[in-house]
Design an enzyme around this catalytic site. Sequence first.
Site, PDB file in Angstrom:
ATOM      1  N   CYS A  32       0.838  -1.207   0.000  1.00  0.00           N
ATOM      2  CA  CYS A  32       0.000   0.000   0.000  1.00  0.00           C
ATOM      3  C   CYS A  32       0.879   1.265   0.000  1.00  0.00           C
ATOM      4  O   CYS A  32       1.515   1.574   1.009  1.00  0.00           O
ATOM      5  CB  CYS A  32      -0.918  -0.038   1.222  1.00  0.00           C
ATOM      6  SG  CYS A  32      -1.817   1.483   1.549  1.00  0.00           S
ATOM      7  N   CYS A  35       0.029   3.849   2.659  1.00  0.00           N
ATOM      8  CA  CYS A  35       0.453   3.355   3.976  1.00  0.00           C
ATOM      9  C   CYS A  35       1.928   3.670   4.198  1.00  0.00           C
ATOM     10  O   CYS A  35       2.315   4.163   5.263  1.00  0.00           O
ATOM     11  CB  CYS A  35       0.240   1.845   4.079  1.00  0.00           C
ATOM     12  SG  CYS A  35      -1.472   1.297   3.902  1.00  0.00           S
TER      13      CYS A  35
END
Length: 111
Positions: A32, A35
């Site tokens: 991600c 993230c």
Amino acid sequence: MSNVSKVTAATFEAEVLGAELPVLVDFYADWCGPCRGMEPALKDVAREYAGEARVVKVDVEADPELQTRYGVQGLPTLLMFNGGDVVDRITGAAPRSALAAVIEKVLDEKK
């Protein structure tokens, strides 16, 4: 990661639900991008609030049962726990100021 520890399904109850301090939990995945982009902000608030609140990470790829239990549908999702209960939620990448605001809100309520 300094001041930001990883928790697993095996350690979640003790480190998050049973924690004396409020805990900001980052649900993330290695793949991600947003993230990964939030890591500097997470480290920063973990250092700033050390001793007042904790910041931990849960890898949803390694522990999908925690993702399901807390209804995490998008990444990153951050849940603020206080006394074992979810008291706030941020879905999607958020700036450092938003993370600090969630922690401050809980700390203010404890006063």
